[in-house]
Design a protein around this motif. Structure first.
Motif, PDB file in Angstrom:
ATOM      1  N   ALA A   1     -56.795 -35.682  -8.229  1.00 29.71           N
ATOM      2  CA  ALA A   1     -58.196 -35.345  -8.026  1.00 29.71           C
ATOM      3  C   ALA A   1     -58.541 -34.037  -8.714  1.00 29.71           C
ATOM      4  O   ALA A   1     -57.754 -33.089  -8.715  1.00 29.71           O
ATOM      5  CB  ALA A   1     -58.494 -35.258  -6.537  1.00 29.71           C
ATOM      6  N   LYS A   2     -59.729 -34.011  -9.324  1.00 29.14           N
ATOM      7  CA  LYS A   2     -60.221 -32.807  -9.982  1.00 29.14           C
ATOM      8  C   LYS A   2     -61.599 -32.466  -9.442  1.00 29.14           C
ATOM      9  O   LYS A   2     -62.271 -33.288  -8.816  1.00 29.14           O
ATOM     10  CB  LYS A   2     -60.282 -33.008 -11.500  1.00 29.14           C
ATOM     11  N   ILE A   3     -62.011 -31.274  -9.708  1.00 27.66           N
ATOM     12  CA  ILE A   3     -63.281 -30.769  -9.172  1.00 27.66           C
ATOM     13  C   ILE A   3     -64.386 -31.014 -10.192  1.00 27.66           C
ATOM     14  O   ILE A   3     -64.253 -30.630 -11.361  1.00 27.66           O
ATOM     15  CB  ILE A   3     -63.169 -29.272  -8.861  1.00 27.66           C
TER      16      ILE A   3
ATOM     17  N   PHE B   1     -61.505 -36.434   2.472  1.00 28.46           N
ATOM     18  CA  PHE B   1     -60.321 -36.172   1.647  1.00 28.46           C
ATOM     19  C   PHE B   1     -60.435 -36.931   0.334  1.00 28.46           C
ATOM     20  O   PHE B   1     -61.061 -38.001   0.255  1.00 28.46           O
ATOM     21  CB  PHE B   1     -59.049 -36.616   2.368  1.00 28.46           C
ATOM     22  N   SER B   2     -59.807 -36.374  -0.692  1.00 24.71           N
ATOM     23  CA  SER B   2     -59.661 -37.115  -1.942  1.00 24.71           C
ATOM     24  C   SER B   2     -58.636 -38.223  -1.748  1.00 24.71           C
ATOM     25  O   SER B   2     -57.902 -38.256  -0.748  1.00 24.71           O
ATOM     26  CB  SER B   2     -59.247 -36.184  -3.087  1.00 24.71           C
ATOM     27  N   LEU B   3     -58.558 -39.150  -2.717  1.00 18.59           N
ATOM     28  CA  LEU B   3     -57.690 -40.308  -2.555  1.00 18.59           C
ATOM     29  C   LEU B   3     -56.212 -39.916  -2.504  1.00 18.59           C
ATOM     30  O   LEU B   3     -55.420 -40.553  -1.800  1.00 18.59           O
ATOM     31  CB  LEU B   3     -57.929 -41.302  -3.698  1.00 18.59           C
ATOM     32  N   ASP B   4     -55.833 -38.867  -3.207  1.00 13.42           N
ATOM     33  CA  ASP B   4     -54.442 -38.410  -3.178  1.00 13.42           C
ATOM     34  C   ASP B   4     -54.185 -37.387  -2.082  1.00 13.42           C
ATOM     35  O   ASP B   4     -53.047 -36.931  -1.897  1.00 13.42           O
ATOM     36  CB  ASP B   4     -54.044 -37.821  -4.535  1.00 13.42           C
ATOM     37  N   GLY B   5     -55.207 -36.998  -1.355  1.00 10.11           N
ATOM     38  CA  GLY B   5     -55.058 -36.066  -0.253  1.00 10.11           C
ATOM     39  C   GLY B   5     -54.921 -34.621  -0.654  1.00 10.11           C
ATOM     40  O   GLY B   5     -54.682 -33.767   0.212  1.00 10.11           O
ATOM     41  N   ALA B   6     -55.076 -34.298  -1.913  1.00  9.90           N
ATOM     42  CA  ALA B   6     -54.894 -32.915  -2.354  1.00  9.90           C
ATOM     43  C   ALA B   6     -56.132 -32.077  -2.111  1.00  9.90           C
ATOM     44  O   ALA B   6     -56.026 -30.852  -1.926  1.00  9.90           O
ATOM     45  CB  ALA B   6     -54.537 -32.883  -3.837  1.00  9.90           C
ATOM     46  N   LEU B   7     -57.304 -32.676  -2.110  1.00 10.95           N
ATOM     47  CA  LEU B   7     -58.547 -31.940  -1.937  1.00 10.95           C
ATOM     48  C   LEU B   7     -59.227 -32.336  -0.635  1.00 10.95           C
ATOM     49  O   LEU B   7     -59.202 -33.508  -0.235  1.00 10.95           O
ATOM     50  CB  LEU B   7     -59.505 -32.190  -3.101  1.00 10.95           C
TER      51      LEU B   7
ATOM     52  N   PHE C   1     -64.960 -27.220  -2.062  1.00 10.66           N
ATOM     53  CA  PHE C   1     -63.720 -27.915  -2.392  1.00 10.66           C
ATOM     54  C   PHE C   1     -62.544 -27.028  -1.982  1.00 10.66           C
ATOM     55  O   PHE C   1     -62.405 -25.904  -2.471  1.00 10.66           O
ATOM     56  CB  PHE C   1     -63.666 -28.229  -3.892  1.00 10.66           C
ATOM     57  N   TYR C   2     -61.697 -27.564  -1.107  1.00 14.76           N
ATOM     58  CA  TYR C   2     -60.560 -26.816  -0.575  1.00 14.76           C
ATOM     59  C   TYR C   2     -59.252 -27.453  -1.027  1.00 14.76           C
ATOM     60  O   TYR C   2     -59.163 -28.687  -1.177  1.00 14.76           O
ATOM     61  CB  TYR C   2     -60.584 -26.787   0.956  1.00 14.76           C
ATOM     62  N   ASP C   3     -58.254 -26.619  -1.207  1.00 17.04           N
ATOM     63  CA  ASP C   3     -56.883 -27.090  -1.383  1.00 17.04           C
ATOM     64  C   ASP C   3     -56.326 -27.397   0.010  1.00 17.04           C
ATOM     65  O   ASP C   3     -56.238 -26.518   0.866  1.00 17.04           O
ATOM     66  CB  ASP C   3     -56.034 -26.023  -2.067  1.00 17.04           C
TER      67      ASP C   3
ATOM     68  N   HIS D   1     -53.348 -28.141   1.165  1.00 12.89           N
ATOM     69  CA  HIS D   1     -52.034 -27.666   1.588  1.00 12.89           C
ATOM     70  C   HIS D   1     -52.043 -26.188   1.971  1.00 12.89           C
ATOM     71  O   HIS D   1     -51.267 -25.774   2.838  1.00 12.89           O
ATOM     72  CB  HIS D   1     -51.005 -27.932   0.491  1.00 12.89           C
ATOM     73  N   ASN D   2     -52.875 -25.369   1.348  1.00  9.36           N
ATOM     74  CA  ASN D   2     -52.906 -23.954   1.707  1.00  9.36           C
ATOM     75  C   ASN D   2     -54.268 -23.488   2.235  1.00  9.36           C
ATOM     76  O   ASN D   2     -54.456 -22.294   2.461  1.00  9.36           O
ATOM     77  CB  ASN D   2     -52.488 -23.081   0.514  1.00  9.36           C
ATOM     78  N   ALA D   3     -55.186 -24.427   2.417  1.00  7.83           N
ATOM     79  CA  ALA D   3     -56.505 -24.131   3.001  1.00  7.83           C
ATOM     80  C   ALA D   3     -57.279 -23.111   2.178  1.00  7.83           C
ATOM     81  O   ALA D   3     -58.120 -22.369   2.713  1.00  7.83           O
ATOM     82  CB  ALA D   3     -56.356 -23.651   4.444  1.00  7.83           C
ATOM     83  N   ARG D   4     -57.040 -23.059   0.873  1.00  5.05           N
ATOM     84  CA  ARG D   4     -57.716 -22.100   0.015  1.00  5.05           C
ATOM     85  C   ARG D   4     -58.972 -22.737  -0.591  1.00  5.05           C
ATOM     86  O   ARG D   4     -58.948 -23.898  -1.014  1.00  5.05           O
ATOM     87  CB  ARG D   4     -56.778 -21.633  -1.092  1.00  5.05           C
ATOM     88  N   LEU D   5     -60.047 -21.977  -0.635  1.00  4.89           N
ATOM     89  CA  LEU D   5     -61.293 -22.450  -1.228  1.00  4.89           C
ATOM     90  C   LEU D   5     -61.158 -22.402  -2.746  1.00  4.89           C
ATOM     91  O   LEU D   5     -60.979 -21.333  -3.330  1.00  4.89           O
ATOM     92  CB  LEU D   5     -62.470 -21.596  -0.767  1.00  4.89           C
ATOM     93  N   LEU D   6     -61.277 -23.586  -3.392  1.00  7.95           N
ATOM     94  CA  LEU D   6     -61.106 -23.678  -4.833  1.00  7.95           C
ATOM     95  C   LEU D   6     -62.414 -23.499  -5.596  1.00  7.95           C
ATOM     96  O   LEU D   6     -62.445 -22.835  -6.634  1.00  7.95           O
ATOM     97  CB  LEU D   6     -60.481 -25.026  -5.193  1.00  7.95           C
ATOM     98  N   HIS D   7     -63.473 -24.080  -5.117  1.00 11.66           N
ATOM     99  CA  HIS D   7     -64.726 -24.049  -5.886  1.00 11.66           C
ATOM    100  C   HIS D   7     -65.898 -24.302  -4.948  1.00 11.66           C
ATOM    101  O   HIS D   7     -65.796 -25.070  -3.980  1.00 11.66           O
ATOM    102  CB  HIS D   7     -64.697 -25.114  -6.990  1.00 11.66           C
TER     103      HIS D   7
END
Length: 499
Positions: A187-189, A436-442, A454-456, A458-464
């Protein structure tokens, strides 16, 4: 000898014919009547002239059959004769008659009067006001209907109606075809706006892509304007179908696993299953309360759970339209329903909040026995408007009105992970959804400020942070096939596709 006579619906010719009638004497009209006087203009021998054929009527009645001195006719004869003369006037004034060499014939007075009546009636019809509908004979109405049917003949297709009636589950857009045979990408943003869809007149509560890969270009939207729609969200951006099956606001909607039907919940106290192609309701479930959320059993799609403005959640069998199970709790309203993996348990979110804690805000149920497994899952004083299940791991998240998303385990006793939470966005009482995204990463979420977050995972970090709308953004749905593609909707009724 003979002259070209042009018949016009004009007053000047009617007046001249009336004056000529006054100059005629019985002695002058007698030769016409018997057609024996050498001074009278002679009609051609059979075949008769075109003028004689036209004036002959339906049964071969010639002009000589009407005596010029008989000024009155019976009512039935006059009606039939008027219809014949109307046809004569229409034929004589047609452009195809201008080149005929018709001998001049002295018309009897009764015929002249009928011509004058038809001419005057035609002028009266032309002067009829626009708001008065003139009388149209049955024969003309039938001919008009035949012409209309010929124009609507399917052999001459209308491109507008063809686009409305074209099947939407048959064609795969060219943009989607290259990704169907490949493994799902990471998954991408999305960064830029692809298209904007503004077809709803009320807040759009949810948007969702079709779960079937070859139909994943179809986007479902449900709105408070009592409609739900299907869009071509990958290629053209057109609205393919508008469904008006509900008489109240459509609060929730989702696709069935086959991708050919839609499950909707409405404030008209019903939940319905609608065919995507035909728009016909195949199932209607009357819950006797405003339905706010619906969910399909993951292993048995014929089971539908409905919750809303009631203390109970009902499980329906959509094949028989009967209530199978009832799950009762001391709550006033159910906000969302989430089946856990396998379908043995499910979680409900309610509005039951006490002063110091949110007792019974999240309740875990046993699907088979209708027993409450736990009502002490979330102990903070915030309600949770939406729930989302991770596609791979044994966890789920709850969107809270505390402006963060809480993480929980799907295993009993469903404990909350206090070391990881997703915060930075605002909810402020809106029914903001997360996914969740289909791969669960986002993990993505809308916000009351109109932005998509948009959050990561696994580490709960805000990406965008994507500034999507000026009104509260209620839902963000990521495309299951196309990379870096998402749909957003807002409180103003606008839908946007991002890439």
């Amino acid at each position: 000898m003979s002259s070209l006579v042009a018949y016009d619906n004009s007053d000047s010719e009617d007046d001249s014919s009336d004056q000529q009638e006054k100059r005629l004497s019985p002695a002058q009209t007698a030769p016409f009547e018997q057609n024996q006087s050498p001074n009278a203009p002679m009609l051609p021998d059979p075949p008769t002239s075109a003028m004689d054929q036209m004036v002959s009527g339906y049964h071969g009645d010639t002009l000589s059959n009407y005596h010029p001195q008989s000024q009155s006719l019976s009512q039935s004869d006059w009606r039939s004769f008027s219809r014949r003369q109307e046809k004569v006037v229409m034929d004589c004034t047609s452009p195809s008659m201008t080149h005929w060499n018709i001998p001049s014939v002295q018309t009897p007075p009764c015929i002249q009067k009928s011509f004058s009546l038809v001419s005057n009636s035609t002028k009266r019809l032309q002067n009829v006001p626009s708001d008065v509908r003139p009388y149209i004979s049955k024969r003309r109405r039938l001919s008009t209907s035949v012409e209309t049917e010929q124009k609507d003949d399917p052999s001459e297709p209308d491109h507008g109606s063809q686009s409305r009636e074209a099947p939407i589950l048959s064609n795969v857009p060219s943009k989607l075809a290259p990704y169907l045979g490949q493994k799902p990408r990471a998954a991408k943003i999305p960064r830029r706006l692809l298209m904007s869809l503004g077809g709803h007149k009320g807040p759009v509560n949810t948007v969702q892509w079709s779960p079937v890969p070859q139909f994943s270009h179809l986007l479902l939207s449900a709105s408070m304007d009592k409609t739900f729609k299907v869009w071509d969200g990958a290629a053209s951006g057109r609205c393919l179908r508008v469904y008006t099956c509900h008489s109240g606001a459509v609060r929730d909607a989702c696709w069935t696993p086959c991708g050919q039907q839609l499950l909707t919940a409405s404030f008209d106290n019903t939940a319905a299953i609608t065919d995507v192609e035909t728009g016909q309701q195949t199932v209607k479930l009357n819950n006797e309360f405003k339905v706010m959320c619906v969910a399909l059993h993951p292993s048995n799609p014929s089971v539908v759970l409905c919750g809303g403005y009631s203390s109970a959640v009902k499980a329906w069998d959509s094949r028989s339209c009967k209530v199978m199970k009832v799950y009762k709790a001391g709550v006033q309203q159910t906000l969302d329903i989430l089946f856990l993996r396998g379908g043995e348990d499910f979680i409900t979110s309610s509005d039951c909040v006490s002063r110091d804690s949110a007792d019974r805000t999240l309740i875990a149920w046993d699907y088979q026995t209708t027993a409450v497994l736990s009502n002490q899952i979330y102990n903070e004083r915030y309600t949770c408007p939406s729930l989302a299940l991770h596609p791979l791991e044994d966890t789920f998240v709850a969107q809270t009105n505390g402006n963060y998303m809480a993480l929980f385990s799907t295993q009993r006793p469903y404990r909350m992970n206090k070391r990881r939470r997703f915060e930075g966005h605002k909810v402020e009482g809106y029914a903001v959804q997360c996914e969740f995204s289909l791969d669960g990463a986002l993990l993505v979420s809308g916000s009351s400020t109109g932005s998509a977050y948009f959050y990561d995972f696994h580490n709960a970090r805000l990406l965008h942070t994507l500034q999507a709308h000026s009104q509260p953004c209620l839902c963000v749905s990521q495309h299951p096939v196309l990379p870096a593609t998402a749909a957003t909707c807002d409180w103003a009724g606008e839908i946007k596709i991002w890439h």
